[in-house]
Design a protein around this motif. Structure first.
Motif: not given
Length: 665
Positions: A206-221
């Protein structure tokens, strides 16, 4: 935009948030406990409010006290950092009721992602790849065995409300499944007050790999690529990097799109992280979502150029993301080393006390190298027993992974800390480890490569030659200085010898030094190395050019030589005349005192419980007492069969390291 933000946290993350707020022209409010009245985040903020005693459960995580600080200062928004109240839905609700913006996740997302069973079900519904397993309520050990057989061994038995490695067991057969179910259930009940257990397939390699996300309140991600966090000890991350040396473009895109889909499925807004476990064939499976800012966020900022804290503040202010997915670039490579107040030579036990010296490498930015140090401490400050033992997050960037590693190795060598135990040598050793350098890592790296614990790095012969030659040249400078001070000679150049023996790592290096005005030619082992340095006696850091290649040595004093730290190795280096070196073999080694019949306190801490009494016969492995330090309880057990003859401490006592807790016959 907000005029004033309160930071509901302490330490390096509070300082980090303050820096971005100041850059944006926003005033900041710090909160602090009794233990933090002189802390760096308090000094950096525009205002500071005292909120109670040192323990976090009497100050930093008491919602009413934080709300009072908000009302006192008129803060319009709160950034929670990570830990403490960062994923507390009741705190988010209290802010909402007060009309104060939460620079963090919405209540619904906190609740949905805070439970591992619920979050996995939501991930499946959002089309996110999940580990095969059973998410329903498991009644007893017999059912756990049945489910484990259906899923297929090995399996991971996990607490639904778990975290930090608690309530987690791996089972390879029916007996281990039965035992692991009960152990996980008991541990989950005591740690979280929630004994629900689920079972899933245990992923190999196993490798621990994570994804950074940014989401706003206007439906954009959008997603900001990945971080590799596989270098872990006891399920706690130690070294992180971005991007991952393992992912290809197709896997990265698939993981990123699934991460955004999950975030939007729970109406998430802010900067969050979706964590995955990835196997050796690049199959990836959802692990959990952290709805708050991650400790390791700087490496993402360094490869994308995007300030995540600024984005969080803008999102909380109701702004739409100004960044599209196509705008997100991936430039170069970044490394992060977590510098902890813990002693790697004592099984990483926490260390507290005064930072008698704290001198990190200078932060810098160029086209080929960036050095960044996120910290919340300063020289002369105290490392408290009440909070997480992190001192700093040292980050480096380079155009390639090899360059980022090289910059990190140099920065770690240049980091000076004295007064407490710290894990700098361990971090350096990992950076130089061939397996890490190759990128062939899994979450089992540390336990596989250091199964008996850390005892210091073993340096190559070439590196030892460089250190021996450097120390010989430095010792010659010291001898010249001593000769001048004593007034014993007029022409010191003629009196200080050219032939010496450097004794290091159990080896003798006969050396000859031929000095000139700019440096020395040091001959040893049949080769001549050119040594140049501006080091003078008394300096604790020496930058030495060996054949025009710089190495950095941490320098301490010992009689007849130096205490040297370099590349994860702590070395005593003696420089002696040939005759003194010959006679040194007859010098008796001072043996440490016999402590085999004593239980010593392994770290400064608080005695929580004593489990035995005078006259008790204890067996090997039996619990003797519990010591609490830095938010962790440490159970001390008997190493062998013995009889308790004396107990020197009771529950509630605060002890220093190596104080005697009890004695045995």
């Amino acid at each position: 935009m907000f005029d004033k933000i309160l930071i509901a946290n302490r330490g390096e993350i509070a300082c980090r948030v303050i820096k971005t707020a100041q850059k944006m022209g926003i005033k900041t409010v710090a909160i602090y406990s009794d233990a933090d009245k002189n802390a760096l985040h308090v000094k950096m903020a525009d205002e500071a409010v005292h909120i109670g005693p040192a323990p976090a459960n009497q100050s930093y995580i008491v919602i009413d006290k934080v709300m009072d600080a908000i009302r006192q200062t008129g803060a319009q928004a709160v950034h929670p950092g990570y830990g403490f109240l960062s994923e507390n839905s009741k705190f988010a609700e209290a802010l909402q009721a007060e009309g104060v913006a939460f620079v963090g996740p919405p209540v619904g997302a906190i609740e949905a992602m805070g439970d591992k069973i619920t979050s996995k079900k939501l991930a499946q519904e959002a089309g996110v790849s999940t580990v095969p397993g059973y998410m329903g309520l498991i009644e007893d050990a017999d059912e756990a065995v049945k489910i484990s057989n259906e899923v297929g061994y090995p399996v991971m038995i996990k607490a639904s409300a778990g975290g930090g490695g608690k309530g987690m067991r791996v089972a390879y057969n029916d007996d281990e499944a039965r035992e692991g179910f009960q152990s996980s259930k008991n541990e989950a009940a005591s740690s979280f007050g929630d004994d629900r257990i689920f079972i899933e397939k245990f992923v190999t390699q196993p490798r621990h790999i994570e994804i950074q996300v940014l989401c706003d309140s206007h439906g954009n991600g959008i997603y900001l690529h990945e971080r590799e966090c596989s270098i872990q000890r006891r399920n706690q991350k130690v070294i992180e990097e971005a991007p991952s040396p393992f992912l290809d473009a197709a896997t990265r895109k698939a993981m990123g799109e699934q991460a955004v889909a999950l975030a939007q499925a729970v109406d998430y807004t802010s900067a969050g992280t979706v964590e995955f476990i990835v196997d050796g064939d690049r199959n990836f499976y959802f692990l959990e979502m952290n709805t708050r800012l991650q400790v390791e966020h700087p490496v993402t900022e360094m490869i994308t150029g995007i300030d995540l804290v600024e984005q969080m503040i803008r999102i909380a202010n109701g702004e739409a993301l100004s960044i599209k997915q196509d705008d997100v670039q991936m430039n170069g490579w970044a490394m992060e080393s977590r510098l902890y107040a813990e002693d790697p030579y004592r099984n990483f036990l926490p260390s507290i006390g005064r930072l008698t010296k704290y001198r990190p490498p200078a932060e810098s930015v160029s086209d080929t190298c960036v050095v960044r140090n996120d910290t919340g401490v300063f020289e002369g400050g105290e490392i408290s027993m009440y909070y997480d033992p992190m001192i700093a997050k040292l980050c480096t960037w380079g155009p390639t992974r090899d360059a980022a590693i090289a910059h990190m190795s140099d920065a770690l060598d240049a980091f000076e800390i004295e007064g407490i135990g710290h894990n700098l040598p361990f971090l350096s050793a990992v950076m130089d480890h061939p397996r890490f350098v190759s990128g062939n890592i899994t979450t089992a790296f540390i336990e596989e490569e250091y199964p008996e614990g850390f005892e210091g790095a073993v340096l190559s012969d070439a590196q030892l030659n460089k250190i021996a030659a450097s120390c010989a040249a430095m010792y010659r400078v010291s001898e010249i200085r001593r000769s001048r001070i004593s007034g014993r000679m007029d022409n010191h150049e003629r009196k200080v010898g050219a032939d010496w023996v450097v004794q290091i790592a159990g080896q003798d290096f006969p050396v000859r030094i031929d000095a000139d005005k700019t440096g020395s030619n040091v001959t040893l082992n049949g080769q001549t190395l050119r040594i140049e340095s501006e080091w003078v006696p008394g300096q604790t850091l020496a930058v030495v050019r060996v054949d025009d290649v710089p190495i950095t040595l941490k320098v301490g004093k010992v009689a007849g030589g130096f205490q040297i730290r370099n590349r994860g190795a702590d070395l005593k280096v003696f420089v002696r005349s040939p005759r003194a070196a010959e006679l040194s073999k007859y010098m008796l080694e001072k043996l440490p005192p016999d402590t085999s019949k004593l239980l010593l306190c392994p770290m400064p801490g608080l005695i929580v419980k004593v489990d035995v009494a005078v006259g008790d016969e204890v067996q090997e492995g039996q619990t003797l007492c519990t010591v609490e330090a830095m938010k962790m309880e440490n159970i001390l057990r008997a190493e062998r069969k013995a009889v308790v003859s004396k107990i020197n401490a009771v529950a509630g006592d605060s002890l220093a390291v190596d104080e005697v807790i009890m004695e045995f016959e």
